[in-house]
Design a protein around this motif. Structure first.
Motif, PDB file in Angstrom:
ATOM      1  N   LEU A 205      54.275  37.885  41.455  1.00  0.00           N
ATOM      2  CA  LEU A 205      55.454  38.591  40.927  1.00  0.00           C
ATOM      3  C   LEU A 205      56.389  37.633  40.200  1.00  0.00           C
ATOM      4  N   GLN A 206      56.405  36.388  40.642  1.00  0.00           N
ATOM      5  CA  GLN A 206      57.274  35.386  39.988  1.00  0.00           C
ATOM      6  C   GLN A 206      56.746  35.012  38.602  1.00  0.00           C
ATOM      7  N   TRP A 207      55.413  34.929  38.445  1.00  0.00           N
ATOM      8  CA  TRP A 207      54.868  34.323  37.241  1.00  0.00           C
ATOM      9  C   TRP A 207      54.224  35.277  36.246  1.00  0.00           C
ATOM     10  N   ILE A 208      53.932  36.512  36.633  1.00  0.00           N
ATOM     11  CA  ILE A 208      53.133  37.360  35.749  1.00  0.00           C
ATOM     12  C   ILE A 208      53.873  37.700  34.445  1.00  0.00           C
ATOM     13  N   SER A 209      55.171  37.932  34.546  1.00  0.00           N
ATOM     14  CA  SER A 209      55.877  38.329  33.326  1.00  0.00           C
ATOM     15  C   SER A 209      55.958  37.162  32.313  1.00  0.00           C
ATOM     16  N   PRO A 210      56.385  35.942  32.743  1.00  0.00           N
ATOM     17  CA  PRO A 210      56.354  34.838  31.769  1.00  0.00           C
ATOM     18  C   PRO A 210      54.940  34.501  31.289  1.00  0.00           C
ATOM     19  N   LEU A 211      53.928  34.719  32.138  1.00  0.00           N
ATOM     20  CA  LEU A 211      52.545  34.474  31.701  1.00  0.00           C
ATOM     21  C   LEU A 211      52.198  35.438  30.547  1.00  0.00           C
ATOM     22  N   CYS A 212      52.534  36.711  30.734  1.00  0.00           N
ATOM     23  CA  CYS A 212      52.197  37.713  29.699  1.00  0.00           C
ATOM     24  C   CYS A 212      52.978  37.447  28.419  1.00  0.00           C
ATOM     25  N   ASP A 213      54.159  36.916  28.566  1.00  0.00           N
ATOM     26  CA  ASP A 213      54.964  36.530  27.405  1.00  0.00           C
ATOM     27  C   ASP A 213      54.241  35.438  26.600  1.00  0.00           C
ATOM     28  N   GLU A 214      53.717  34.446  27.302  1.00  0.00           N
ATOM     29  CA  GLU A 214      52.961  33.367  26.620  1.00  0.00           C
ATOM     30  C   GLU A 214      51.734  33.955  25.915  1.00  0.00           C
ATOM     31  N   ILE A 215      51.020  34.840  26.612  1.00  0.00           N
ATOM     32  CA  ILE A 215      49.789  35.406  26.031  1.00  0.00           C
ATOM     33  C   ILE A 215      50.125  36.227  24.791  1.00  0.00           C
ATOM     34  N   SER A 216      51.189  37.012  24.876  1.00  0.00           N
ATOM     35  CA  SER A 216      51.586  37.851  23.732  1.00  0.00           C
ATOM     36  C   SER A 216      51.876  36.984  22.494  1.00  0.00           C
ATOM     37  N   LYS A 217      52.597  35.883  22.698  1.00  0.00           N
ATOM     38  CA  LYS A 217      52.915  34.982  21.569  1.00  0.00           C
ATOM     39  C   LYS A 217      51.639  34.344  21.009  1.00  0.00           C
ATOM     40  N   LEU A 218      50.725  33.951  21.894  1.00  0.00           N
ATOM     41  CA  LEU A 218      49.487  33.306  21.452  1.00  0.00           C
ATOM     42  C   LEU A 218      48.614  34.281  20.666  1.00  0.00           C
ATOM     43  N   MET A 219      48.630  35.560  21.086  1.00  0.00           N
ATOM     44  CA  MET A 219      47.826  36.560  20.363  1.00  0.00           C
ATOM     45  C   MET A 219      48.362  36.760  18.950  1.00  0.00           C
ATOM     46  N   SER A 220      49.670  36.815  18.820  1.00  0.00           N
ATOM     47  CA  SER A 220      50.258  36.965  17.469  1.00  0.00           C
ATOM     48  C   SER A 220      49.896  35.761  16.620  1.00  0.00           C
ATOM     49  N   ALA A 221      50.023  34.550  17.200  1.00  0.00           N
ATOM     50  CA  ALA A 221      49.726  33.332  16.435  1.00  0.00           C
ATOM     51  C   ALA A 221      48.257  33.291  16.024  1.00  0.00           C
ATOM     52  N   SER A 222      47.389  33.871  16.847  1.00  0.00           N
ATOM     53  CA  SER A 222      45.949  33.866  16.550  1.00  0.00           C
ATOM     54  C   SER A 222      45.542  35.046  15.671  1.00  0.00           C
ATOM     55  N   ARG A 223      46.513  35.777  15.159  1.00  0.00           N
ATOM     56  CA  ARG A 223      46.277  36.948  14.302  1.00  0.00           C
ATOM     57  C   ARG A 223      45.500  38.042  15.012  1.00  0.00           C
ATOM     58  N   GLN A 224      45.686  38.136  16.314  1.00  0.00           N
ATOM     59  CA  GLN A 224      45.131  39.265  17.037  1.00  0.00           C
ATOM     60  C   GLN A 224      46.130  40.410  16.959  1.00  0.00           C
ATOM     61  N   LYS A 225      45.656  41.635  17.198  1.00  0.00           N
ATOM     62  CA  LYS A 225      46.541  42.796  17.161  1.00  0.00           C
ATOM     63  C   LYS A 225      47.710  42.552  18.128  1.00  0.00           C
ATOM     64  N   GLU A 226      48.946  42.774  17.628  1.00  0.00           N
ATOM     65  CA  GLU A 226      50.128  42.500  18.456  1.00  0.00           C
ATOM     66  C   GLU A 226      50.080  43.317  19.741  1.00  0.00           C
ATOM     67  N   GLN A 227      50.380  42.673  20.839  1.00  0.00           N
ATOM     68  CA  GLN A 227      50.452  43.379  22.115  1.00  0.00           C
ATOM     69  C   GLN A 227      51.667  42.843  22.866  1.00  0.00           C
ATOM     70  N   SER A 228      52.543  43.737  23.307  1.00  0.00           N
ATOM     71  CA  SER A 228      53.748  43.270  23.994  1.00  0.00           C
ATOM     72  C   SER A 228      53.358  42.692  25.355  1.00  0.00           C
ATOM     73  N   ALA A 229      54.265  41.857  25.903  1.00  0.00           N
ATOM     74  CA  ALA A 229      54.018  41.279  27.226  1.00  0.00           C
ATOM     75  C   ALA A 229      53.845  42.393  28.259  1.00  0.00           C
ATOM     76  N   LYS A 230      54.639  43.450  28.098  1.00  0.00           N
ATOM     77  CA  LYS A 230      54.568  44.576  29.053  1.00  0.00           C
ATOM     78  C   LYS A 230      53.195  45.248  28.995  1.00  0.00           C
ATOM     79  N   ALA A 231      52.687  45.467  27.748  1.00  0.00           N
ATOM     80  CA  ALA A 231      51.372  46.120  27.597  1.00  0.00           C
ATOM     81  C   ALA A 231      50.272  45.244  28.200  1.00  0.00           C
ATOM     82  N   ILE A 232      50.401  43.928  28.027  1.00  0.00           N
ATOM     83  CA  ILE A 232      49.406  43.002  28.588  1.00  0.00           C
ATOM     84  C   ILE A 232      49.432  43.086  30.120  1.00  0.00           C
ATOM     85  N   GLN A 233      50.663  43.097  30.668  1.00  0.00           N
ATOM     86  CA  GLN A 233      50.789  43.176  32.133  1.00  0.00           C
ATOM     87  C   GLN A 233      50.185  44.487  32.664  1.00  0.00           C
ATOM     88  N   ASN A 234      50.444  45.584  31.932  1.00  0.00           N
ATOM     89  CA  ASN A 234      49.876  46.878  32.353  1.00  0.00           C
ATOM     90  C   ASN A 234      48.362  46.829  32.376  1.00  0.00           C
TER      91      ASN A 234
END
Ligand code: PAF
Length: 294
Positions: A205-234
């Motif tokens: 619970l402490q780390w999942i939200s900042p983890l998804c935030d990192e993943i969301s930024k990396l996906m945008s940088a890699s030109r993957q379809k944008e996905q919000s941190a919330k959608a990734i967590q879901n």
């Protein structure tokens, strides 16, 4: 002949499902026995005895399936690939990302394809492979010549009667699986619990939200379809609930004293962050903690 490199649970599942007489395991250098025998526990019905020969290189091979662990793949392919004609399609089944690109970069002229599967298989003891869950498999090309072999490779894999699809954007499919593995596997290994139990744990619970935030930024940088941190967590939590009682592959590796695939999951995201100048402290922390368990 369809050759399989890697006789772990996934390799054994494909070997058992493909038509007998048309499939063989690539032998290890020290291999002396003529065949590999084990039981397959199918989704329904009694256990089946499976006997798979070791490949005789004088027979023509129509497809090479690679089911080694991500970290072993290039080293496992390097000594044997010259024994296969240059137009033999190679289908990579590794988890995470990074190892598939390494194979495609090392052998750019070969037909290299990647697959991602939701078929569940495990091997609770040496002689028994369990087909634990019915899934689907997507296959797509990584190299130019891979594209020419896509339809044929899918048809050959479909001889197994497992569900196999051709996928034009396989990288995006691999990313979707990476997200799930990045959000479940390390937590289950560190907390030593089944997938579903991470969801209520303070560490998760402490780390999942900042983890998804990192993943969301990396996906945008890699030109993957944008996905919000919330959608990734879901997406992560839907799979964790659906597989609540399962032991993740990473936890299983730790419990069995094997190397994990952390370098190709959260570790891959750390390397990507370095390339794009994006900070990834949570991926880094999870990678380090799993490595300490090893
Ligand atoms: O690696 C695994 O174990 C699986 O991909 C997953 C989805 C985490 C379920 O156990």
């Amino acid at each position: 002949m369809i050759a399989i490199l890697g006789a772990g649970s996934l390799g054994r599942l494909w070997a058992a499902k493909l038509p007998a007489g048309q499939v063989a395991f690539v032998p290890r250098p020290e291999q002396s026995a003529k065949q590999l025998a084990y039981k397959l526990r199918p989704l329904q019905g009694p256990d089946e005895q499976v006997i798979v020969p070791w490949l005789d290189y004088s027979q023509p091979t129509s497809l090479l399936i690679v089911t080694t662990k991500a970290g072993d793949t290039v080293n496992a392919l390097a000594p044997i690939l010259a024994r296969f004609p240059s137009d033999t399609p190679i289908v990579l089944f590794q988890n995470g990302l990074g190892s598939q690109q390494r194979v495609a970069e090392t052998w750019p002229d070969r037909p290299v394809l990647a697959a991602t599967t939701t078929e569940g298989a495990n091997r609770p003891e040496a002689g028994l492979t369990i087909h634990a869950g019915q899934g689907e498999t997507w296959v797509g090309a990584l190299t130019t010549t891979g594209k020419i072999h896509l339809t044929n490779s899918v048809s050959l894999l479909a001889l197994s009667s497992l569900t196999v699809h051709a996928e034009q954007d396989i990288l995006s499919k691999l990313w979707q699986k990476l997200i799930i593995n990045a959000g479940i596997n390390a937590f289950t290994a560190i907390l030593n619990c089944p997938n579903g139990e991470i969801l209520a744990h303070p560490f998760y619970l402490q780390w999942i939200s900042p983890l998804c935030d990192e993943i969301s930024k990396l996906m945008s940088a890699s030109r993957q379809k944008e996905q919000s941190a919330k959608a990734i967590q879901n997406a992560i939590e839907t799979v964790a609930r659906r597989t609540a009682r399962n032991t993740s592959s990473m936890r299983a590796d730790i419990l069995a004293g094997r190397n994990t695939e952390i370098d190709f999951i959260n570790g891959y995201l750390v390397r990507l962050g370095q390339d794009y100048g994006i900070d990834t402290p949570v991926n880094q922390m999870l990678t380090e903690q799993v490595k300490q368990l090893n």
